[in-house]
Design a protein around this motif. Structure first.
Motif, PDB file in Angstrom:
ATOM      1  N   GLY A   1      32.554   5.373  24.298  1.00 28.69           N
ATOM      2  CA  GLY A   1      32.706   4.977  25.696  1.00 28.69           C
ATOM      3  C   GLY A   1      34.040   5.400  26.277  1.00 28.69           C
ATOM      4  O   GLY A   1      34.885   5.989  25.606  1.00 28.69           O
ATOM      5  N   ARG A   2      34.207   5.094  27.560  1.00 30.87           N
ATOM      6  CA  ARG A   2      35.452   5.414  28.265  1.00 30.87           C
ATOM      7  C   ARG A   2      36.433   4.268  28.094  1.00 30.87           C
ATOM      8  O   ARG A   2      36.090   3.117  28.267  1.00 30.87           O
ATOM      9  N   VAL A   3      37.660   4.616  27.768  1.00 31.96           N
ATOM     10  CA  VAL A   3      38.728   3.643  27.535  1.00 31.96           C
ATOM     11  C   VAL A   3      39.875   3.951  28.479  1.00 31.96           C
ATOM     12  O   VAL A   3      40.224   5.109  28.698  1.00 31.96           O
ATOM     13  N   ALA A   4      40.481   2.897  29.035  1.00 30.87           N
ATOM     14  CA  ALA A   4      41.676   3.055  29.867  1.00 30.87           C
ATOM     15  C   ALA A   4      42.759   2.136  29.339  1.00 30.87           C
ATOM     16  O   ALA A   4      42.490   1.017  28.920  1.00 30.87           O
ATOM     17  N   VAL A   5      43.994   2.623  29.358  1.00 30.93           N
ATOM     18  CA  VAL A   5      45.167   1.817  29.045  1.00 30.93           C
ATOM     19  C   VAL A   5      45.995   1.755  30.316  1.00 30.93           C
ATOM     20  O   VAL A   5      46.415   2.785  30.843  1.00 30.93           O
ATOM     21  N   VAL A   6      46.194   0.537  30.830  1.00 27.32           N
ATOM     22  CA  VAL A   6      46.996   0.331  32.031  1.00 27.32           C
ATOM     23  C   VAL A   6      48.361  -0.154  31.570  1.00 27.32           C
ATOM     24  O   VAL A   6      48.476  -1.192  30.919  1.00 27.32           O
ATOM     25  N   SER A   7      49.397   0.610  31.885  1.00 24.93           N
ATOM     26  CA  SER A   7      50.737   0.281  31.409  1.00 24.93           C
ATOM     27  C   SER A   7      51.777   0.472  32.503  1.00 24.93           C
ATOM     28  O   SER A   7      51.754   1.468  33.225  1.00 24.93           O
TER      29      SER A   7
ATOM     30  N   LYS B   1      44.088  11.855  25.183  1.00 28.39           N
ATOM     31  CA  LYS B   1      43.129  12.678  25.932  1.00 28.39           C
ATOM     32  C   LYS B   1      42.007  13.167  25.017  1.00 28.39           C
ATOM     33  O   LYS B   1      40.836  13.128  25.382  1.00 28.39           O
ATOM     34  N   GLU B   2      42.354  13.603  23.806  1.00 30.68           N
ATOM     35  CA  GLU B   2      41.358  14.075  22.841  1.00 30.68           C
ATOM     36  C   GLU B   2      40.379  12.971  22.453  1.00 30.68           C
ATOM     37  O   GLU B   2      39.241  13.250  22.086  1.00 30.68           O
ATOM     38  N   HIS B   3      40.802  11.720  22.530  1.00 30.82           N
ATOM     39  CA  HIS B   3      39.962  10.595  22.121  1.00 30.82           C
ATOM     40  C   HIS B   3      39.377   9.835  23.318  1.00 30.82           C
ATOM     41  O   HIS B   3      38.993   8.678  23.207  1.00 30.82           O
ATOM     42  N   ASN B   4      39.304  10.506  24.477  1.00 29.80           N
ATOM     43  CA  ASN B   4      38.662   9.963  25.677  1.00 29.80           C
ATOM     44  C   ASN B   4      39.307   8.664  26.169  1.00 29.80           C
ATOM     45  O   ASN B   4      38.624   7.744  26.602  1.00 29.80           O
ATOM     46  N   VAL B   5      40.638   8.617  26.078  1.00 33.25           N
ATOM     47  CA  VAL B   5      41.399   7.467  26.567  1.00 33.25           C
ATOM     48  C   VAL B   5      42.201   7.916  27.777  1.00 33.25           C
ATOM     49  O   VAL B   5      42.977   8.870  27.694  1.00 33.25           O
ATOM     50  N   THR B   6      41.996   7.240  28.906  1.00 34.60           N
ATOM     51  CA  THR B   6      42.755   7.530  30.115  1.00 34.60           C
ATOM     52  C   THR B   6      43.990   6.650  30.130  1.00 34.60           C
ATOM     53  O   THR B   6      43.881   5.427  30.073  1.00 34.60           O
ATOM     54  N   LEU B   7      45.161   7.269  30.170  1.00 37.83           N
ATOM     55  CA  LEU B   7      46.412   6.521  30.267  1.00 37.83           C
ATOM     56  C   LEU B   7      46.765   6.371  31.737  1.00 37.83           C
ATOM     57  O   LEU B   7      46.936   7.364  32.447  1.00 37.83           O
TER      58      LEU B   7
ATOM     59  N   ALA C   1      42.490  10.157  41.898  1.00 37.35           N
ATOM     60  CA  ALA C   1      41.317   9.301  42.112  1.00 37.35           C
ATOM     61  C   ALA C   1      40.293   9.494  40.999  1.00 37.35           C
ATOM     62  O   ALA C   1      39.608   8.559  40.614  1.00 37.35           O
ATOM     63  N   ARG C   2      40.219  10.694  40.430  1.00 35.92           N
ATOM     64  CA  ARG C   2      39.247  10.947  39.371  1.00 35.92           C
ATOM     65  C   ARG C   2      39.566  10.164  38.111  1.00 35.92           C
ATOM     66  O   ARG C   2      38.713   9.967  37.260  1.00 35.92           O
ATOM     67  N   GLU C   3      40.809   9.703  37.955  1.00 34.10           N
ATOM     68  CA  GLU C   3      41.175   8.932  36.771  1.00 34.10           C
ATOM     69  C   GLU C   3      40.633   7.514  36.834  1.00 34.10           C
ATOM     70  O   GLU C   3      40.464   6.866  35.820  1.00 34.10           O
ATOM     71  N   ALA C   4      40.405   7.012  38.024  1.00 30.61           N
ATOM     72  CA  ALA C   4      39.906   5.643  38.178  1.00 30.61           C
ATOM     73  C   ALA C   4      38.388   5.662  38.091  1.00 30.61           C
ATOM     74  O   ALA C   4      37.775   6.703  38.028  1.00 30.61           O
ATOM     75  N   GLY C   5      37.803   4.511  38.111  1.00 34.22           N
ATOM     76  CA  GLY C   5      36.349   4.434  38.053  1.00 34.22           C
ATOM     77  C   GLY C   5      35.921   3.368  37.082  1.00 34.22           C
ATOM     78  O   GLY C   5      36.580   2.369  36.905  1.00 34.22           O
ATOM     79  N   HIS C   6      34.812   3.598  36.408  1.00 36.01           N
ATOM     80  CA  HIS C   6      34.278   2.625  35.465  1.00 36.01           C
ATOM     81  C   HIS C   6      34.734   2.971  34.053  1.00 36.01           C
ATOM     82  O   HIS C   6      34.676   4.124  33.631  1.00 36.01           O
ATOM     83  N   PHE C   7      35.182   1.943  33.337  1.00 36.25           N
ATOM     84  CA  PHE C   7      35.568   2.102  31.938  1.00 36.25           C
ATOM     85  C   PHE C   7      34.833   1.060  31.122  1.00 36.25           C
ATOM     86  O   PHE C   7      34.608  -0.047  31.576  1.00 36.25           O
ATOM     87  N   ASP C   8      34.485   1.414  29.914  1.00 29.03           N
ATOM     88  CA  ASP C   8      33.824   0.477  29.013  1.00 29.03           C
ATOM     89  C   ASP C   8      34.831  -0.505  28.417  1.00 29.03           C
ATOM     90  O   ASP C   8      34.496  -1.655  28.149  1.00 29.03           O
ATOM     91  N   VAL C   9      36.049  -0.032  28.189  1.00 27.36           N
ATOM     92  CA  VAL C   9      37.126  -0.871  27.666  1.00 27.36           C
ATOM     93  C   VAL C   9      38.366  -0.612  28.496  1.00 27.36           C
ATOM     94  O   VAL C   9      38.745   0.545  28.711  1.00 27.36           O
ATOM     95  N   VAL C  10      38.999  -1.690  28.972  1.00 24.04           N
ATOM     96  CA  VAL C  10      40.265  -1.588  29.696  1.00 24.04           C
ATOM     97  C   VAL C  10      41.291  -2.405  28.930  1.00 24.04           C
ATOM     98  O   VAL C  10      41.115  -3.603  28.728  1.00 24.04           O
ATOM     99  N   ILE C  11      42.351  -1.739  28.493  1.00 22.27           N
ATOM    100  CA  ILE C  11      43.431  -2.395  27.766  1.00 22.27           C
ATOM    101  C   ILE C  11      44.592  -2.546  28.740  1.00 22.27           C
ATOM    102  O   ILE C  11      45.095  -1.548  29.265  1.00 22.27           O
TER     103      ILE C  11
END
Length: 128
Positions: free
Chosen positions: A53-59, A107-113, A22-32
């Motif tokens: 900002g926070r970035v997420a990649v949904v794959s 992870k080092e670049h603040n991207v949540t996969l 659940a901690r992985e979800a939330g608000h992201f500035d960019v969602v790919i």
């Protein structure tokens, strides 16, 4: 079904396998949405420009974005050919001389996969 907020829009996700905390979800500035090669290059570009900002990649794939081999090259340049096609390494950006974009790199670049996750809906009208 999980809802994810990013840039004031809502994206519904369906997890194909268990495990997204659940901690992985939330608000992201960019969602790919999509984990193809362009997702990896977009993340690299954001990192190079110092995006904080926070970035997420949904794959839907179970692995980080990677360069797909050009399978037709083997057909066009068979093993006995004088000129052989060079297939790139299977990490995004390696073919262009960049760092290997492993899961640790993201992870080092603040991207949540968000791997093994399907984007099932996008509500552009939501303003929450």
């Amino acid at each position: 079904m999980q809802r994810l907020r990013g840039l004031g829009r809502h994206l519904s996700l369906s997890r194909r396998r268990s495990g997204m905390a659940a901690r992985e979800a939330g608000h992201f500035d960019v969602v790919i949405v999509g984990g193809g090669n362009s997702a990896g290059y977009a993340c690299r570009e954001l990192a190079e420009r110092g995006f904080a900002g926070r970035v997420a990649v949904v794959s839907a794939e179970p692995v980080a974005p990677y360069e797909r081999p050009a399978l037709t090259k083997a057909f066009l340049h068979p093993p006995g050919a004088k000129v052989r096609a060079r297939l790139p390494g299977f990490h995004t950006c390696v073919g262009g001389g960049g760092d290997r974009q492993t899961e640790a790199w993201y992870k080092e670049h603040n991207v949540t996969l968000m791997l093994d996750s399907l984007a099932t809906a996008l509500d552009l009208g939501a303003k929450k």
